[in-house]
Design an enzyme around this catalytic site. Structure first.
Site, short mmCIF file in Angstrom:
data_model
loop_
_atom_site.label_atom_id
_atom_site.label_comp_id
_atom_site.label_asym_id
_atom_site.label_seq_id
_atom_site.Cartn_x
_atom_site.Cartn_y
_atom_site.Cartn_z
N GLY A 188 5.56 3.99 -8.89
CA GLY A 188 6.26 2.72 -9.06
C GLY A 188 5.25 1.57 -9.05
N HIS A 189 4.37 1.58 -8.03
CA HIS A 189 3.31 0.55 -7.98
C HIS A 189 2.41 0.67 -9.21
CE1 HIS A 189 4.06 1.34 -3.53
NE2 HIS A 189 4.26 0.04 -3.59
N LYS A 242 11.37 5.80 -6.50
CA LYS A 242 10.13 6.02 -5.74
C LYS A 242 9.98 4.92 -4.70
CE LYS A 242 7.80 8.78 -9.08
NZ LYS A 242 6.85 9.85 -8.89
N GLN A 272 7.02 -9.85 7.71
CA GLN A 272 8.29 -9.55 7.07
C GLN A 272 9.06 -8.40 7.73
OE1 GLN A 272 6.17 -8.80 3.29
NE2 GLN A 272 7.48 -7.01 3.04
N GLY A 315 0.80 -1.21 0.00
CA GLY A 315 0.00 0.00 0.00
C GLY A 315 0.83 1.27 0.00
P1 AMP Z 1 6.00 -2.46 -1.64
O1 AMP Z 1 4.64 -1.85 -1.49
O2 AMP Z 1 7.11 -1.52 -1.30
O3 AMP Z 1 6.11 -3.80 -0.97
O4 AMP Z 1 6.19 -2.74 -3.19
C1 AMP Z 1 5.26 -3.51 -3.90
C2 AMP Z 1 5.81 -3.79 -5.27
O5 AMP Z 1 6.04 -2.56 -5.96
C3 AMP Z 1 7.16 -4.53 -5.23
O6 AMP Z 1 7.19 -5.50 -6.26
C4 AMP Z 1 8.15 -3.41 -5.50
O7 AMP Z 1 9.35 -3.85 -6.09
C5 AMP Z 1 7.37 -2.53 -6.44
N1 AMP Z 1 7.90 -1.17 -6.43
C6 AMP Z 1 8.06 -0.37 -5.34
N2 AMP Z 1 8.66 0.78 -5.70
C7 AMP Z 1 8.91 0.69 -7.02
C8 AMP Z 1 9.53 1.55 -7.98
N3 AMP Z 1 10.02 2.74 -7.65
N4 AMP Z 1 9.61 1.14 -9.27
C9 AMP Z 1 9.11 -0.08 -9.63
N5 AMP Z 1 8.52 -0.94 -8.78
C10 AMP Z 1 8.42 -0.56 -7.49
#
Ligand code: AMP
Length: 279
Positions: free
Chosen positions: A36-37, A184, A61, A31
């Site tokens: 990026g998401h 990001k 985690q 969330g």
């Molecule tokens: P998180 O919410 O941080 O667990 O991220 C969820 C997904 O979004 C994971 O697969 C991350 O690698 C991806 N993600 C987070 N930040 C970025 C970004 N800046 N660029 C590409 N993917 C991202």
């Protein structure tokens, strides 16, 4: 777009979609969604008929001294982003829905999880593998989308899916950055304006590493020395690790040969940031 909070309801929804012959994509997140998401969701929407975005801050985690309690959350904003991107469901369970009181089964991995982030976050990947196994079983997606931002996680998930015969494809997506280069991240919100400026050492030092690689430098020690020196010059930054390993096996390398991952985790103030390049 629906917000679903229970496993039963999500399973029933996916069953309906399956009857229609729809292909299902899954984007696992914690969330506080950003561009990026969104890039992952966009790709999932383009490649599948129905898309589930899971939005769950997975307690398993986080280590005991990590930022579970303060991790940023904003479901309303996330729902807006998902709806605009064309996702069909946000799965937003309570921790008690995912982990019942006497929960005691885990998925772990012997290789790939010990180095890099695994050194200072020893239980992290066990939590990641366990929650993803659950999500993969619950959703039964055809494809799941992960960012290269968490490169070690991407390698671990691909390996796990192969080891455990999940009948799904894992798609890796490029890192999305701010205009000035900062990758990001939901955790960027912790940074003061001074720290936000200092955080640019991650992408700047990686750029220098990339330039050295492009110029033909193959000696990892030399590259790591240059890259680390740039970070060490920034008073607000403290290196957790800067490493070069083979990609996607994450084995130590001395001379660059084949694909490599140049990855780092750096504390900027109290915030731990990660970034990397694959060359
Ligand atoms: P998180 O919410 O941080 O667990 O991220 C969820 C997904 O979004 C994971 O697969 C991350 O690698 C991806 N993600 C987070 N930040 C970025 C970004 N800046 N660029 C590409 N993917 C991202």
């Amino acid at each position: 777009m629906k917000i679903i909070e229970t496993i039963d309801e999500l399973r029933a929804q996916v069953k309906e979609w399956r009857k229609e012959g729809f292909r299902v994509g899954l984007v696992p997140t914690m969330g506080y969604l950003h561009e990026g998401h969104k890039s992952l969701i966009d790709r999932a929407v383009a490649e599948n008929d129905r898309v589930v975005v899971s939005d769950f801050v997975n307690p398993m985690q986080f280590g005991p001294s990590e930022d579970l309690a303060s991790y940023p959350r904003d479901l309303d904003k996330d729902a807006k982003l998902c709806e605009e991107a064309g996702a069909h469901v946000i799965f937003h369970p309570e921790a008690s829905e995912m982990y019942h009181e006497d929960f005691s089964s885990f998925v772990d991995m012997n290789t790939l999880t010990k180095g890099l982030c695994g050194k200072t976050r020893p239980i992290h990947f066990r939590g990641v593998c366990t929650v993803l196994t659950k999500l993969f079983h619950i959703v039964g997606a055809d494809r799941a989308y992960f960012g290269q931002k968490d490169a070690q996680q991407l390698a671990v998930v691909k390996h796990m899916v192969q080891d455990l015969n999940f009948d799904m494809e894992i798609i890796g997506c490029p890192i999305i950055r701010e205009e000035d280069g900062l990758a990001k991240s939901s955790r960027n919100t912790y940074l003061s304006s001074e720290e936000r400026q200092a955080a640019l050492v991650l992408s700047k030092s990686l750029k220098v590493g990339k330039q050295m690689l492009e110029a033909g430098e193959r000696n990892c020690k030399k590259i790591l020395r240059e890259v680390s020196a740039i970070i060490e010059k920034e008073p607000l930054a403290k290196i957790d690790y800067v490493e070069i390993v083979s990609w996607p096996n994450l084995l130590p390398v001395e001379e660059v040969e084949g694909q490599i991952l140049l990855a780092m985790a750096v504390y900027v103030g109290k915030t731990r940031l990660i970034d990397n390049i694959i060359f």
